[in-house]
Motif scaffolding. Sequence first.
Motif, mmCIF file in Angstrom:
data_model
loop_
_atom_site.group_PDB
_atom_site.id
_atom_site.type_symbol
_atom_site.label_atom_id
_atom_site.label_comp_id
_atom_site.label_asym_id
_atom_site.label_seq_id
_atom_site.Cartn_x
_atom_site.Cartn_y
_atom_site.Cartn_z
ATOM 1 N N ILE A 87 0.963 -1.197 0.007
ATOM 2 C CA ILE A 87 -0.065 0.120 0.036
ATOM 3 C C ILE A 87 1.040 1.374 -0.007
ATOM 4 O O ILE A 87 1.782 1.348 0.978
ATOM 5 N N SER A 88 0.702 2.043 -0.954
ATOM 6 C CA SER A 88 1.537 3.273 -1.022
ATOM 7 C C SER A 88 0.720 4.511 -0.609
ATOM 8 O O SER A 88 1.341 5.677 -0.607
ATOM 9 N N LYS A 89 -0.541 4.354 -0.240
ATOM 10 C CA LYS A 89 -1.514 5.402 0.250
ATOM 11 C C LYS A 89 -2.066 5.039 1.594
ATOM 12 O O LYS A 89 -2.423 3.923 2.014
ATOM 13 N N PHE A 90 -1.679 6.178 2.695
ATOM 14 C CA PHE A 90 -2.323 6.056 3.930
ATOM 15 C C PHE A 90 -3.319 7.193 4.081
ATOM 16 O O PHE A 90 -3.266 8.095 3.699
ATOM 17 N N ASP A 132 -10.980 16.051 6.422
ATOM 18 C CA ASP A 132 -9.634 15.469 6.508
ATOM 19 C C ASP A 132 -9.619 14.086 6.130
ATOM 20 O O ASP A 132 -8.501 13.572 5.874
ATOM 21 N N ASP A 133 -10.559 13.269 6.493
ATOM 22 C CA ASP A 133 -10.521 11.972 6.312
ATOM 23 C C ASP A 133 -10.287 11.681 4.880
ATOM 24 O O ASP A 133 -9.613 10.331 4.848
ATOM 25 N N ASN A 134 -10.751 12.256 3.831
ATOM 26 C CA ASN A 134 -10.263 11.816 2.709
ATOM 27 C C ASN A 134 -9.160 12.484 2.150
ATOM 28 O O ASN A 134 -8.508 12.094 0.871
ATOM 29 N N ASP A 135 -8.228 13.108 3.083
ATOM 30 C CA ASP A 135 -6.856 13.495 2.577
ATOM 31 C C ASP A 135 -6.039 12.252 2.322
ATOM 32 O O ASP A 135 -6.149 11.199 2.938
ATOM 33 N N VAL A 136 -4.685 12.442 1.588
ATOM 34 C CA VAL A 136 -4.048 11.222 1.293
ATOM 35 C C VAL A 136 -2.542 11.468 1.456
ATOM 36 O O VAL A 136 -2.216 12.745 1.431
ATOM 37 N N ILE A 142 5.605 9.664 3.485
ATOM 38 C CA ILE A 142 5.240 8.227 3.527
ATOM 39 C C ILE A 142 6.695 8.007 3.794
ATOM 40 O O ILE A 142 6.927 7.043 4.524
ATOM 41 N N GLU A 143 7.685 8.654 2.917
ATOM 42 C CA GLU A 143 9.137 8.241 2.938
ATOM 43 C C GLU A 143 9.778 8.639 4.284
ATOM 44 O O GLU A 143 10.468 7.596 5.115
ATOM 45 N N ALA A 144 9.397 9.706 5.032
ATOM 46 C CA ALA A 144 9.812 10.134 6.236
ATOM 47 C C ALA A 144 9.341 9.232 7.373
ATOM 48 O O ALA A 144 10.039 8.660 8.220
ATOM 49 N N ILE A 145 8.172 8.570 7.350
ATOM 50 C CA ILE A 145 7.456 7.810 8.180
ATOM 51 C C ILE A 145 7.973 6.451 8.102
ATOM 52 O O ILE A 145 8.478 5.746 8.952
#
Length: 536
Positions: A87-90, A132-136, A142-145
């Motif tokens: 998964i690349s989207k959180f 904000d729930d719909n934000d990606v 993602i790389e930082a986390i």
Amino acid sequence: MSLPLHRMCIGIVQRPTSFVCIMDSILFRCSLNNPQPSMIPFIQGVNHELIVQKKSWCLFKVHGKPKKYQYYDYYPPRNEVPLDSGISKFEKHGIEVKHNLEKDVKFDWGCDDTLGRVASSDKEDAKAEANDDNDVWEPDEIEAISSLFQGRIPQKPGKLNRERPLPLPLPHKVRPMGFPVVKKHIKTSSLPTVFSRLSRSKQIHKDPVFLLNLAREIRSLPLDQDASSVLVRWGKFLHKGSLSLTIRELGHMGLPERALQTFCWAQKQTHLFPDDRMLAATVETLARGHELKLPYDLKKFVSLASRSVLEATARGFIRGKSMDLAWKLLSAARKGKRMIGCSVYAKLILELGKHPDKDDFTISLLQELAERDTLDLSPQDCSAIMKVCTRLGQFEFVESLFDWFQKSGNQPSVVMYTTVIHSRLCAKNFRESLALVWEMESLDCLFDLPAYSVAVKTFVALNDLPRAVRYFSKLKEAGFSPTYDIYRDMIVMYLLSGRLAKCKEVYKEVELAGYNVDAELRSELLQLEKTILSRV
């Protein structure tokens, strides 16, 4: 304008009930509508504190007691999302707060009711959270986390899989049910208080110190007095088997007559006789001191006597060097189908093996011992029998006895290993001897001087000079002084290899050790020296 706002914030914290008046103040309202850039963070903090104090005031009116809100009352915890590499989207949880006034909490100042103003601000927060729930998450976020989980999480020092020890048993669950009773088996030597409560008879009837002192007291008697004069005073404190140690001690002192007097006195005491232990000790003492003669009807004696008495009689004859009497007794026991212990056979074989003229008797005893189904021999007895068999050339009996000892689950000692290696060397089985040397090395067996001697002889027989030299050096490093046989074997090895310098070096060591080199070896050294000089 910053000074009044600061004072208002302090008033809110110290007096929570005064927030309504502060919210209605014109000064605070103007500060919120026209803020200065430097006052934006401060105003945001005041807005957050007002929301908290407002909710606390509402609950106080309803329940009568203010509720202490926690962090999660305003910011509910997000659900944990399992990590998945595919998964690349959180999903982005929570509200993103930026450093501007528009995104912060807003109040509806047009509303007359102060509670309505805050309620409208809560509705706007709920709408913002839904949006904000719909934000990606962005790729750089993602790389930082993900980089936080690439490294190894540090662990505490110590065992990671530490096993918890079992709990200790509770006394009330381990102790058997019932009332406490007096212990039956008490070590009197470790409990002096209990020892003092025992009767005098129980204190001394098995005490070795008392029994040995009794033998010394009998020895100090004049020749015209009988041993009964001492025994009468202590007779009431003695039990069956007590005087066996006293009689043996009198035998060690060389007083078989006093031992016989002690036995005759005990024979008249009903509480001390009959006793096989005391009878066996007396018979052994008399036989060792050449004071016992075999009865004329030996067959009847063998059939009536107990096994302990027969073995004690045989041991006494063996220790007294009366081999003929011991042989007659064992022959009568064999004919009468009486079983005698293997240790008695081992002692008789060892003594007969010292006399070459009695080899026939020794071989017959070995054959009789080999016919038994079960053997009960100590390691010392086995080693003694092996030495006699090696001298007699009975190498097969040595191997069979060694195999029996190992199959019985016993660990051979250095003496037994040395005896078996010497037997194989005498039988010209050099490879088998080498295998036994390696077995000793694998077991980390501590070599003594005889063990080093047979090891060097094995390598000399195999013409293995490097290993012979190595074990010869280890012998010296262990602190042993080589015997003349070892020196001679090393000289012979160097002679066969043509190393004259080493021969002279060992020759000097032999002379310094005080040994005289035989003429044959000396002539061989001279012959080697002449051969080397002729070549030059």
